[in-house]
Design a protein around this motif. Structure first.
Motif, mmCIF file in Angstrom:
data_model
loop_
_atom_site.group_PDB
_atom_site.id
_atom_site.type_symbol
_atom_site.label_atom_id
_atom_site.label_comp_id
_atom_site.label_asym_id
_atom_site.label_seq_id
_atom_site.Cartn_x
_atom_site.Cartn_y
_atom_site.Cartn_z
ATOM 1 N N ARG A 196 0.857 -1.184 0.000
ATOM 2 C CA ARG A 196 0.000 0.000 0.000
ATOM 3 C C ARG A 196 0.891 1.232 0.000
ATOM 4 O O ARG A 196 2.075 1.135 0.348
ATOM 5 N N GLY A 197 0.336 2.351 -0.334
ATOM 6 C CA GLY A 197 1.081 3.602 -0.311
ATOM 7 C C GLY A 197 1.535 3.901 1.111
ATOM 8 O O GLY A 197 0.834 3.566 2.069
ATOM 9 N N GLY A 198 2.702 4.483 1.247
ATOM 10 C CA GLY A 198 3.158 4.883 2.570
ATOM 11 C C GLY A 198 4.010 3.837 3.265
ATOM 12 O O GLY A 198 4.693 4.150 4.228
ATOM 13 N N LEU A 199 3.975 2.593 2.793
ATOM 14 C CA LEU A 199 4.861 1.580 3.383
ATOM 15 C C LEU A 199 6.146 1.555 2.549
ATOM 16 O O LEU A 199 6.106 1.605 1.330
ATOM 17 N N ASN A 200 7.262 1.454 3.248
ATOM 18 C CA ASN A 200 8.550 1.498 2.583
ATOM 19 C C ASN A 200 9.041 0.072 2.316
ATOM 20 O O ASN A 200 9.252 -0.689 3.245
ATOM 21 N N TYR A 201 9.209 -0.310 1.043
ATOM 22 C CA TYR A 201 9.594 -1.690 0.721
ATOM 23 C C TYR A 201 11.032 -1.779 0.253
ATOM 24 O O TYR A 201 11.472 -1.009 -0.569
ATOM 25 N N LYS A 202 11.734 -2.760 0.808
ATOM 26 C CA LYS A 202 13.070 -3.104 0.311
ATOM 27 C C LYS A 202 13.031 -4.611 0.083
ATOM 28 O O LYS A 202 12.069 -5.271 0.460
ATOM 29 N N PHE A 203 14.081 -5.167 -0.479
ATOM 30 C CA PHE A 203 14.123 -6.618 -0.626
ATOM 31 C C PHE A 203 14.143 -7.276 0.741
ATOM 32 O O PHE A 203 13.528 -8.292 0.984
ATOM 33 N N HIS A 204 14.924 -6.661 1.657
ATOM 34 C CA HIS A 204 15.043 -7.229 2.993
ATOM 35 C C HIS A 204 14.844 -6.149 4.033
ATOM 36 O O HIS A 204 15.241 -5.012 3.840
ATOM 37 N N SER A 205 14.247 -6.566 5.146
ATOM 38 C CA SER A 205 14.067 -5.635 6.245
ATOM 39 C C SER A 205 15.131 -5.977 7.287
ATOM 40 O O SER A 205 15.624 -7.093 7.341
ATOM 41 N N SER A 206 15.501 -5.017 8.127
ATOM 42 C CA SER A 206 16.529 -5.328 9.123
ATOM 43 C C SER A 206 15.930 -5.475 10.520
ATOM 44 O O SER A 206 16.600 -5.878 11.451
ATOM 45 N N GLY A 207 14.636 -5.172 10.670
ATOM 46 C CA GLY A 207 14.035 -5.196 12.001
ATOM 47 C C GLY A 207 13.419 -6.546 12.345
ATOM 48 O O GLY A 207 12.510 -7.008 11.656
ATOM 49 N N VAL A 208 13.921 -7.185 13.403
ATOM 50 C CA VAL A 208 13.360 -8.464 13.851
ATOM 51 C C VAL A 208 12.174 -8.192 14.768
ATOM 52 O O VAL A 208 12.264 -7.370 15.672
ATOM 53 N N LYS A 209 11.049 -8.867 14.524
ATOM 54 C CA LYS A 209 9.859 -8.720 15.384
ATOM 55 C C LYS A 209 9.812 -9.866 16.395
ATOM 56 O O LYS A 209 10.273 -10.975 16.116
ATOM 57 N N SER A 210 9.217 -9.603 17.532
ATOM 58 C CA SER A 210 9.098 -10.645 18.565
ATOM 59 C C SER A 210 8.032 -11.657 18.147
ATOM 60 O O SER A 210 7.142 -11.347 17.346
ATOM 61 N N SER A 211 8.110 -12.860 18.754
ATOM 62 C CA SER A 211 7.100 -13.889 18.476
ATOM 63 C C SER A 211 5.717 -13.380 18.836
ATOM 64 O O SER A 211 4.733 -13.684 18.161
ATOM 65 N N LEU A 212 5.647 -12.609 19.900
ATOM 66 C CA LEU A 212 4.356 -12.086 20.343
ATOM 67 C C LEU A 212 3.726 -11.197 19.259
ATOM 68 O O LEU A 212 2.548 -11.345 18.916
ATOM 69 N N GLU A 213 4.534 -10.302 18.711
ATOM 70 C CA GLU A 213 4.038 -9.412 17.639
ATOM 71 C C GLU A 213 3.653 -10.220 16.399
ATOM 72 O O GLU A 213 2.617 -9.976 15.777
ATOM 73 N N LEU A 214 4.499 -11.214 16.049
ATOM 74 C CA LEU A 214 4.209 -12.039 14.868
ATOM 75 C C LEU A 214 2.951 -12.867 15.071
ATOM 76 O O LEU A 214 2.150 -13.039 14.152
ATOM 77 N N LYS A 215 2.755 -13.372 16.289
ATOM 78 C CA LYS A 215 1.574 -14.201 16.564
ATOM 79 C C LYS A 215 0.291 -13.394 16.433
ATOM 80 O O LYS A 215 -0.742 -13.904 16.012
ATOM 81 N N LYS A 216 0.357 -12.118 16.823
ATOM 82 C CA LYS A 216 -0.827 -11.250 16.712
ATOM 83 C C LYS A 216 -1.279 -11.166 15.254
ATOM 84 O O LYS A 216 -2.459 -11.290 14.932
ATOM 85 N N GLU A 217 -0.309 -10.972 14.344
ATOM 86 C CA GLU A 217 -0.638 -10.874 12.909
ATOM 87 C C GLU A 217 -1.042 -12.252 12.384
ATOM 88 O O GLU A 217 -1.983 -12.378 11.602
ATOM 89 N N ARG A 218 -0.320 -13.304 12.797
ATOM 90 C CA ARG A 218 -0.632 -14.674 12.361
ATOM 91 C C ARG A 218 -2.088 -15.041 12.692
ATOM 92 O O ARG A 218 -2.820 -15.603 11.874
ATOM 93 N N ASP A 219 -2.519 -14.681 13.902
ATOM 94 C CA ASP A 219 -3.870 -15.047 14.329
ATOM 95 C C ASP A 219 -4.926 -14.400 13.431
ATOM 96 O O ASP A 219 -5.953 -15.012 13.136
ATOM 97 N N LYS A 220 -4.645 -13.166 12.987
ATOM 98 C CA LYS A 220 -5.596 -12.494 12.078
ATOM 99 C C LYS A 220 -5.654 -13.262 10.755
ATOM 100 O O LYS A 220 -6.718 -13.449 10.178
ATOM 101 N N ILE A 221 -4.489 -13.695 10.269
ATOM 102 C CA ILE A 221 -4.432 -14.384 8.966
ATOM 103 C C ILE A 221 -5.120 -15.749 9.040
ATOM 104 O O ILE A 221 -5.933 -16.086 8.170
ATOM 105 N N ILE A 222 -4.845 -16.522 10.089
ATOM 106 C CA ILE A 222 -5.427 -17.880 10.105
ATOM 107 C C ILE A 222 -6.935 -17.844 10.297
ATOM 108 O O ILE A 222 -7.632 -18.737 9.839
ATOM 109 N N LYS A 223 -7.427 -16.788 10.926
ATOM 110 C CA LYS A 223 -8.883 -16.666 11.080
ATOM 111 C C LYS A 223 -9.567 -16.537 9.731
ATOM 112 O O LYS A 223 -10.754 -16.818 9.583
ATOM 113 N N ASN A 224 -8.847 -16.052 8.727
ATOM 114 C CA ASN A 224 -9.433 -15.795 7.408
ATOM 115 C C ASN A 224 -8.996 -16.768 6.324
ATOM 116 O O ASN A 224 -9.207 -16.516 5.144
ATOM 117 N N LEU A 225 -8.350 -17.861 6.717
ATOM 118 C CA LEU A 225 -7.894 -18.830 5.696
ATOM 119 C C LEU A 225 -9.073 -19.631 5.141
ATOM 120 O O LEU A 225 -10.015 -19.900 5.869
#
Ligand code: 5GP
Length: 138
Positions: free
Chosen positions: A109-138
């Motif tokens: 989407r507009g406003g998000l900055n895309y590179k081939f690779h990101s350098s910021g590691v997210k915690s499992s907790l943060e990743l799980k929050k997004e994962r839960d949204k995705i699996i609810k809609n599979l």
């Protein structure tokens, strides 16, 4: 290129390294990218010793592409992005850094900055929050 059994995704498949799982069956595993380029950034990999798309055994294609489409649809529903990017790199010259075949699924989407690779590691907790949204809609 010779497949390296010690690559990080091989270890994830074996369960030696943890990941935040999105979808799994006997052919594929999908999990959250630990350095997401956008919320929901998911990787889909085949459960076979394959460095890149050029080496993938034919029987894995429908499973890999089916899972990729399913997750892309869920990401579209969850985040309502302008677009969804499916990215797959073959060889270091193409930018590949992990030599086990994988598809990236990334909302765009507009406003998000895309590179081939990101350098910021997210915690499992943060990743799980997004994962839960995705699996609810599979
Ligand atoms: P490539 O450049 O090979 O297409 O992308 C490799 C991807 O794997 C990158 O987006 C990177 O953030 C992700 N990655 C690297 N190591 C790990 C890891 O240990 N766990 C997870 N979940 N993702 C990883």
């Amino acid at each position: 290129m010779v497949y390296d059994d010690q690559n990080i995704f091989a270890k994830i498949i074996k369960g030696d390294v943890s990941c935040v799982k999105v979808l799994e069956n006997e052919f594929i595993l999908a999990f959250m990218d630990v350095m997401p380029q956008a919320p929901g950034h998911t990787l889909v990999i085949p459960k076979c010793k394959t460095t890149n798309l050029l080496d993938l055994p034919e029987e894995y294609f429908p499973h890999l592409m089916g899972a990729t489409q399913k997750i892309a649809k869920s990401i579209k529903k969850v985040y309502s992005p302008a677009g969804v990017m499916v990215l797959q790199l073959n060889g270091s010259e193409a930018g590949q850094t992990v030599f086990h075949l994988h598809f990236h699924i990334i909302q765009r989407r507009g406003g998000l900055n895309y590179k081939f690779h990101s350098s910021g590691v997210k915690s499992s907790l943060e990743l799980k929050k997004e994962r839960d949204k995705i699996i609810k809609n599979l």
